[in-house]
Design an enzyme around this catalytic site. Structure first.
Site, PDB file in Angstrom:
ATOM      1  N   GLU A 128       0.830  -1.208   0.000  1.00 35.97           N
ATOM      2  CA  GLU A 128       0.000   0.000   0.000  1.00 35.97           C
ATOM      3  C   GLU A 128       0.861   1.254   0.000  1.00 35.97           C
ATOM      4  O   GLU A 128       0.583   2.215  -0.727  1.00 35.97           O
ATOM      5  CB  GLU A 128      -0.932   0.028   1.216  1.00 35.97           C
ATOM      6  N   CYS A 194      -7.991   5.096   7.843  1.00 30.10           N
ATOM      7  CA  CYS A 194      -9.355   4.587   7.693  1.00 30.10           C
ATOM      8  C   CYS A 194     -10.095   4.622   9.029  1.00 30.10           C
ATOM      9  O   CYS A 194      -9.539   4.259  10.068  1.00 30.10           O
ATOM     10  CB  CYS A 194      -9.284   3.163   7.159  1.00 30.10           C
ATOM     11  N   SER A 266      -8.507  -8.565   7.644  1.00 31.51           N
ATOM     12  CA  SER A 266      -8.545  -9.593   6.600  1.00 31.51           C
ATOM     13  C   SER A 266      -8.712 -10.996   7.189  1.00 31.51           C
ATOM     14  O   SER A 266      -8.392 -11.989   6.542  1.00 31.51           O
ATOM     15  CB  SER A 266      -7.266  -9.527   5.750  1.00 31.51           C
TER      16      SER A 266
END
Length: 282
Positions: A128, A194, A266
Site C-alpha cells: 500500500e 481509515c 482480513s
C-alpha cells in the site's frame, strides 16, 4: 475463561469488496485464460490458500501475465507505474483496490501537485505504501517512527504534506502532526487513516483495559493486524498474535480468567469463531 470479543473484529469494507470482486471474476471466468491477482489479494494465508485451491493464480509481476488472463488488483492497490504496465499489457483488469486506499492515492497526488514534499507515516516495504508514494508529484519520504521522521524531515521553510498508510495508529499520527506543526511553516495534513482502523484500535484498547490477556487473530503479514497487537500490548498485558486457533498454547493462559479477542481486517469469521471456542474451553 471468559472471552470479550471485539464487535469490529474481522473483514473490513475494503476486504469484503475485494473478495466480492474476485468471486465475481471466478464466477464469470470463461474456458480459456486464468484468474490472477497481482500480489496477494489480502494478507491472510488461509484465504489465499482457499483461492489457490479454486484456481486463482497469484503473480508477482506484470510480465507473468498472458493474453486472455483476467487480473484482479489487490486490496492494497498498486503503483502508478505498475498500473500503466497493466493497461499496456492488454489483459482484462478488475480493480479491487480498497476505496479508502484509492481516495488516499488521489489526495496525495492533488496535495503534492506543485512539487510539495510528501512525508508518509507507514511501512516502507508495504505494498500500500509503495502505491501511495508513487502518486507523489514531488520528493517523498516514508517513516515509521519519530526518529526516522527526524532524519528525513525537510527544512522548516519547505512546503510539506503529511499523510499516512490507511492502517496506521491514529493517536501516533496525531502526535506526529503536533510535532511537525511546531517546526514546519507550511504543512498540509491529509486524513488518510481509515475510520474502521481507528475504531478497531479504540475497541482493542477498551477491551485490553478489562482483561488480563489479549488474543489477536490474523495473518502475520498483515500490517493492521500487527498494529492491533501493538495497541493491546501497550496497555501492559500479555498479547498473543496468532493466525489460527492451532497457534494458541495452553501454557500462555495459566491463571488467566478474562481474555480479550480481536482480529485483523482480513481475518475470516470462521477463524475468529474457532479462537473464541478454544479460549472458552481453557
Amino acid at each position: 475463561m471468559d472471552v470479550y470479543r471485539a464487535k469490529t473484529a474481522g473483514f473490513c469494507m475494503g476486504v469484503s469488496l475485494a473478495l466480492q470482486k474476485l468471486n465475481t471474476a471466478l464466477e464469470s471466468a470463461g474456458p480459456s485464460g486464468r484468474i490472477c491477482t497481482l500480489g496477494p489479494i489480502i494478507h491472510n494465508p488461509q484465504v489465499l490458500a482457499d483461492y489457490a485451491a479454486r484456481g486463482v493464480v497469484c503473480v508477482r509481476d506484470v510480465a507473468e501475465l498472458a493474453a486472455g488472463d483476467v487480473v484482479v488488483i489487490r486490496a492494497h492497490g498498486i503503483t502508478r507505474e505498475v498500473e500503466r504496465d497493466l493497461h499496456e499489457s492488454g489483459v482484462a483488469i478488475v480493480d479491487a483496490t480498497c476505496p479508502k486506499v484509492k481516495k488516499a492515492q488521489i489526495a496525495i497526488g492533488r496535495a503534492t501537485a506543485r512539487g510539495e514534499c510528501l512525508l508518509l507515516f507507514g511501512e516502507a516495504d508495504h505494498p500500500e505504501v509503495r502505491g501511495l508514494v508513487s502518486y507523489a508529484c514531488g520528493p517523498a519520504h516514508v517513516f515509521s517512527n519519530v526518529d526516522e521522521l527526524a532524519a528525513c524531515a525537510p527544512p522548516p521553510e519547505e512546503s510539506c504534506v503529511l499523510a499516512s498508510q490507511t492502517t496506521q495508529d491514529k493517536e501516533l499520527f496525531q502526535d506526529i502532526e503536533k510535532s511537525l506543526r511546531s517546526r514546519t511553516r507550511n504543512l498540509t495534513v491529509l486524513s488518510t487513516i481509515c475510520d474502521a482502523t481507528r475504531e478497531r484500535q479504540e475497541e482493542a484498547r477498551h477491551i485490553a483495559s478489562r482483561v488480563d490477556v489479549m488474543v489477536v487473530v490474523g495473518g502475520k503479514q498483515s500490517g493492521n493486524t500487527r498494529r492491533l497487537a501493538d495497541v493491546a500490548s501497550l496497555c501492559g498485558i500479555a498479547t498473543h498474535l496468532v493466525e489460527s486457533a492451532e497457534d494458541l498454547r495452553a501454557e500462555n493462559f495459566c491463571k488467566k480468567t478474562r481474555a480479550g479477542l480481536t482480529a485483523g481486517a482480513s481475518t475470516p469469521k470462521s477463524l475468529i469463531d474457532a479462537a473464541e471456542v478454544w479460549l472458552r474451553a481453557h
